[in-house]
Design a protein around this motif. Structure first.
Motif, PDB file in Angstrom:
ATOM      1  N   GLY A   1     -20.997   5.000  23.466  1.00 58.37           N
ATOM      2  CA  GLY A   1     -22.253   4.912  22.103  1.00 58.37           C
ATOM      3  C   GLY A   1     -22.097   6.112  21.292  1.00 58.37           C
ATOM      4  N   LEU A   2     -21.281   7.018  21.292  1.00 59.80           N
ATOM      5  CA  LEU A   2     -21.269   8.265  20.603  1.00 59.80           C
ATOM      6  C   LEU A   2     -20.783   8.069  19.390  1.00 59.80           C
ATOM      7  CD1 LEU A   2     -19.841  10.796  23.437  1.00 59.80           C
ATOM      8  CD2 LEU A   2     -22.116  10.634  22.430  1.00 59.80           C
ATOM      9  N   ALA A   3     -21.127   8.515  18.217  1.00 61.62           N
ATOM     10  CA  ALA A   3     -20.840   8.406  16.946  1.00 61.62           C
ATOM     11  C   ALA A   3     -19.308   9.055  16.804  1.00 61.62           C
ATOM     12  CB  ALA A   3     -21.863   9.019  15.801  1.00 61.62           C
ATOM     13  N   GLN A   4     -18.698   8.422  15.698  1.00 57.44           N
ATOM     14  CA  GLN A   4     -17.418   9.198  15.760  1.00 57.44           C
ATOM     15  C   GLN A   4     -17.101   9.801  14.491  1.00 57.44           C
ATOM     16  OE1 GLN A   4     -14.714   8.114  18.137  1.00 57.44           O
ATOM     17  NE2 GLN A   4     -16.459   7.941  19.132  1.00 57.44           N
ATOM     18  N   LEU A   5     -16.044  10.796  14.282  1.00 54.96           N
ATOM     19  CA  LEU A   5     -15.493  11.191  13.288  1.00 54.96           C
ATOM     20  C   LEU A   5     -14.876  10.317  12.407  1.00 54.96           C
ATOM     21  CD1 LEU A   5     -14.154  14.762  14.576  1.00 54.96           C
ATOM     22  CD2 LEU A   5     -16.374  14.556  13.238  1.00 54.96           C
ATOM     23  N   PRO A   6     -14.985  10.537  11.061  1.00 59.08           N
ATOM     24  CA  PRO A   6     -13.953   9.518  10.391  1.00 59.08           C
ATOM     25  C   PRO A   6     -12.516   9.589  10.837  1.00 59.08           C
ATOM     26  CG  PRO A   6     -15.174  11.179   8.908  1.00 59.08           C
ATOM     27  CD  PRO A   6     -15.379  11.721  10.246  1.00 59.08           C
ATOM     28  N   ASP A   7     -12.035   8.493  10.260  1.00 59.08           N
ATOM     29  CA  ASP A   7     -10.494   8.313  11.038  1.00 59.08           C
ATOM     30  C   ASP A   7      -9.570   8.312   9.750  1.00 59.08           C
ATOM     31  OD1 ASP A   7     -11.133   5.976   9.308  1.00 59.08           O
ATOM     32  OD2 ASP A   7     -10.631   4.646  11.398  1.00 59.08           O
ATOM     33  N   SER A   8      -9.926   8.997   8.554  1.00 63.29           N
ATOM     34  CA  SER A   8      -9.046   8.935   7.289  1.00 63.29           C
ATOM     35  C   SER A   8      -9.770   9.824   6.383  1.00 63.29           C
ATOM     36  CB  SER A   8      -8.588   7.591   6.695  1.00 63.29           C
ATOM     37  OG  SER A   8      -9.882   6.752   6.366  1.00 63.29           O
ATOM     38  N   CYS A   9      -8.899  10.251   5.299  1.00 60.86           N
ATOM     39  CA  CYS A   9      -9.482  10.905   4.265  1.00 60.86           C
ATOM     40  C   CYS A   9     -10.486   9.883   3.477  1.00 60.86           C
ATOM     41  CB  CYS A   9      -8.386  11.541   3.349  1.00 60.86           C
ATOM     42  SG  CYS A   9      -7.321  12.561   4.064  1.00 60.86           S
ATOM     43  N   ALA A  10     -10.077   8.912   3.304  1.00 57.84           N
ATOM     44  CA  ALA A  10     -10.698   7.701   2.728  1.00 57.84           C
ATOM     45  C   ALA A  10     -12.560   7.967   3.223  1.00 57.84           C
ATOM     46  CB  ALA A  10     -10.448   6.590   2.733  1.00 57.84           C
ATOM     47  N   ARG A  11     -12.354   7.670   4.925  1.00 58.50           N
ATOM     48  CA  ARG A  11     -13.894   7.666   5.486  1.00 58.50           C
ATOM     49  C   ARG A  11     -14.325   9.030   5.294  1.00 58.50           C
ATOM     50  NH1 ARG A  11     -12.164   3.184   5.223  1.00 58.50           N
ATOM     51  NH2 ARG A  11     -13.449   3.667   3.382  1.00 58.50           N
ATOM     52  N   SER A  12     -13.588  10.120   5.180  1.00 59.94           N
ATOM     53  CA  SER A  12     -13.979  11.547   5.173  1.00 59.94           C
ATOM     54  C   SER A  12     -14.946  11.681   3.604  1.00 59.94           C
ATOM     55  CB  SER A  12     -12.938  12.506   5.176  1.00 59.94           C
ATOM     56  OG  SER A  12     -13.511  13.936   4.869  1.00 59.94           O
ATOM     57  N   ALA A  13     -13.990  11.063   2.712  1.00 60.25           N
ATOM     58  CA  ALA A  13     -14.682  10.990   1.382  1.00 60.25           C
ATOM     59  C   ALA A  13     -16.126  10.401   1.357  1.00 60.25           C
ATOM     60  CB  ALA A  13     -13.964  10.496   0.302  1.00 60.25           C
ATOM     61  N   GLU A  14     -16.331   9.101   2.028  1.00 63.43           N
ATOM     62  CA  GLU A  14     -17.336   8.591   1.993  1.00 63.43           C
ATOM     63  C   GLU A  14     -18.592   9.383   2.595  1.00 63.43           C
ATOM     64  OE1 GLU A  14     -16.998   4.847   4.049  1.00 63.43           O
ATOM     65  OE2 GLU A  14     -15.647   3.906   2.508  1.00 63.43           O
ATOM     66  N   ALA A  15     -17.990  10.160   3.656  1.00 63.43           N
ATOM     67  CA  ALA A  15     -19.229  10.958   4.465  1.00 63.43           C
ATOM     68  C   ALA A  15     -19.782  12.064   3.571  1.00 63.43           C
ATOM     69  CB  ALA A  15     -18.676  11.609   5.561  1.00 63.43           C
ATOM     70  N   LEU A  16     -18.820  12.658   2.575  1.00 68.38           N
ATOM     71  CA  LEU A  16     -19.071  13.907   1.704  1.00 68.38           C
ATOM     72  C   LEU A  16     -20.030  13.164   0.783  1.00 68.38           C
ATOM     73  CD1 LEU A  16     -19.146  16.732   0.910  1.00 68.38           C
ATOM     74  CD2 LEU A  16     -16.808  16.289  -0.343  1.00 68.38           C
ATOM     75  N   SER A  17     -19.809  12.022   0.325  1.00 73.09           N
ATOM     76  CA  SER A  17     -20.690  11.568  -0.891  1.00 73.09           C
ATOM     77  C   SER A  17     -21.986  11.430  -0.069  1.00 73.09           C
ATOM     78  CB  SER A  17     -20.098  10.225  -1.092  1.00 73.09           C
ATOM     79  OG  SER A  17     -20.835   9.484  -2.213  1.00 73.09           O
TER      80      SER A  17
END
Length: 498
Positions: free
Chosen positions: A428-444
């Motif tokens: 049930g723990l939240a996960q870090l992004p698994d790609s630069c694409a998902r990282s960009a979404e998180a930054l947005s």
């Protein structure tokens, strides 16, 4: 002047000028240039790509030197920052006297200085990396009355031919010594140079990673620093990378800070330890253990963790390192002395240093064991890697700490995120992004907290998001699974990132 500062300080200018670097003046620099026979000046600065740049000057006269130190120089900003257009691109670079150091690599005596960027109106360039980290520190100070200190653990690999005598053992390099560990001589030489240019080093050692692949031996080392104000921590990491590359190159070797070299083998992280300081006191601890401020900082890191990867994990191979069941974290949680978590509270001394010292040295009087001026306890964020844009990453971490310190729900969140066992076994723990694409979404999604107080200009956030999205690496691990050739090509493409 204290014995400690002069006789034991490895910085030649500190010894020659009989004062700490933060007190250097223009007159001091000119005096040293004359007395040391300096023939050249290098102005250095970190541009939009996070790398160290250089502008060379031959000193023509005292007046010429005075002009360089007083006025700096013009540079083409459009070639250094993507957000600056060519039709209005001139910027100024102005040397910061306290950063002056004797270049350890030039044949002719040369003095180098780090610079700040200024726009056409003489105002600090808000999008310059050194200005962003300074703005983050200023925002934290205004909002909390405290400042952030940081230290990085700089990991790297050195590549060489396989040594058939005392062969290395894969994944067994941690704190190994010569001859079972290779290239400690590179680490020692680099450490001496880093210290001589002002870097505050804690220690260096061999790291876990030992790899033999296709006739090439890859050995991992680490240099860890002492906590300094976050602005200085960023500068010393960038300079340390430059020094390590120079030392390796001059010995005919290749060094890489890439997050992943071989899939399945240890990658290179950039773990960052932090302290929160006010009036010379570490706010992370109380006599009973971690303080509420420490919990709030941890909560800020964890809540911001997905978007922090936009600055600390900037290439597709970053996400070949951030995979389950290795020491690199994937789960958003924290714990004490737990290397499976994202934020670790490392072992502290808690006043036991003297008792251990006396146990190991029975004849030593108790009063000889001095306590540190500032409590050494830190909080460590373990997600970053060698691709990190160091100034932006440390600025973003400072913003994340301020977010936690001012969030009314931070204490409750920190307690909910605590893990006291292997994080990979916790559901049930939240996960870090698994790609630069998902990282960009998180930054947005988080951009408002980074843009608050004008710390990160919107154009820097936009450029970071564009760069991350341009890799097109969504589901990359899945797409490249089993394709060794494509994986090797990807690693080679990002071998000299950061």
């Amino acid at each position: 002047m204290s014995y400690d500062l002069i006789d034991l300080n490895p910085h030649p200018l500190v010894r020659a000028l009989d004062k700490p670097a933060e007190e250097f003046t223009k007159a001091d620099i000119m005096t040293y240039v004359r007395s040391a026979g300096i023939r050249m000046i290098n102005l250095r600065y970190v541009a939009g790509d996070g790398r160290l740049k250089k502008l060379n000057f031959v000193i023509n006269s005292a007046a010429h030197l005075d002009r360089i130190l007083s006025m700096g120089e013009r540079v083409d900003g459009s070639s250094l920052f993507t957000a600056i257009s060519a039709d209005s691109s001139d910027l100024y670079v102005m040397p910061r006297y306290r950063t002056a150091f004797l270049n350890p690599f030039t044949e002719e005596p040369t003095l180098d200085l780090l610079c700040s960027f200024f726009d056409a109106d003489g105002q600090p360039l808000s999008s310059a990396p050194e200005q962003i980290v300074r703005a983050a520190q200023s925002s934290l100070r205004r909002r909390t009355g405290a400042t952030m200190e940081a230290l990085g653990e700089l990991e790297y690999y050195i590549f060489s031919e396989v040594d058939s005598i005392y062969p290395i053992v894969e994944q067994r390099g941690y704190h190994e010594s010569h001859p079972f560990s290779k290239w400690g001589v590179i680490r020692r030489e680099a450490m001496m140079h880093i210290a001589s240019i002002g870097g505050q080093i804690k220690y260096g050692h061999a790291e876990v990673g030992n790899i033999v692949h296709d006739g090439v031996e890859m050995v991992q080392g680490e240099i860890e620093f002492l906590p300094v104000p976050v602005e200085d921590a960023a500068d010393q990491l960038v300079l340390a990378k430059w020094v390590l590359r120079e030392v390796a190159y001059r010995n005919g070797l290749e060094v890489s800070f890439a997050p992943k070299i071989i899939v399945g083998q240890a990658g290179s992280g950039l773990h960052v330890h932090t302290r929160l300081v006010r009036d010379g006191r570490n706010l992370l601890t109380t006599p009973d253990g971690l303080s509420d401020d420490a919990l709030r900082v941890i909560a800020g890191f964890l809540d911001s963790a997905p978007s922090l990867t936009a600055f600390g994990n900037t290439v597709p191979t970053s996400y070949l390192r951030l995979v389950p069941h290795q020491e690199a974290p994937t789960n958003i949680c924290w714990g004490d002395r737990n290397r499976s978590v994202l934020v670790r509270v490392p072992l502290g001394w808690n006043g036991i240093g003297a008792s251990m010292g006396q146990s190991a040295n029975p004849g030593e009087p108790a009063e000889s064991f001095t306590a540190p001026v500032c409590d050494p306890q830190t909080v460590e964020l373990r997600s970053g890697d060698g691709s990190a844009h160091v100034h932006l990453y440390l600025a973003a971490m400072t913003v994340a700490a301020a977010h936690g310190l001012t969030d009314p729900g931070a204490l409750e969140a920190a307690r909910a995120w605590y893990v006291d066992r292997d994080a990979s076994q916790v559901e049930g723990l939240a996960q870090l992004p698994d790609s630069c694409a998902r990282s960009a979404e998180a930054l947005s999604a988080h951009r408002a907290r980074y843009e608050q107080d004008g710390v990160f200009p919107p154009e820097v956030i936009d450029a970071t998001i564009r760069t991350l999205r341009a890799y097109g690496d969504d589901r990359l691990s899945e797409r490249l699974y089993g394709d060794a050739g494509a994986l090797n090509a990807l690693v080679r493409e990002h071998l000299h990132c950061g």
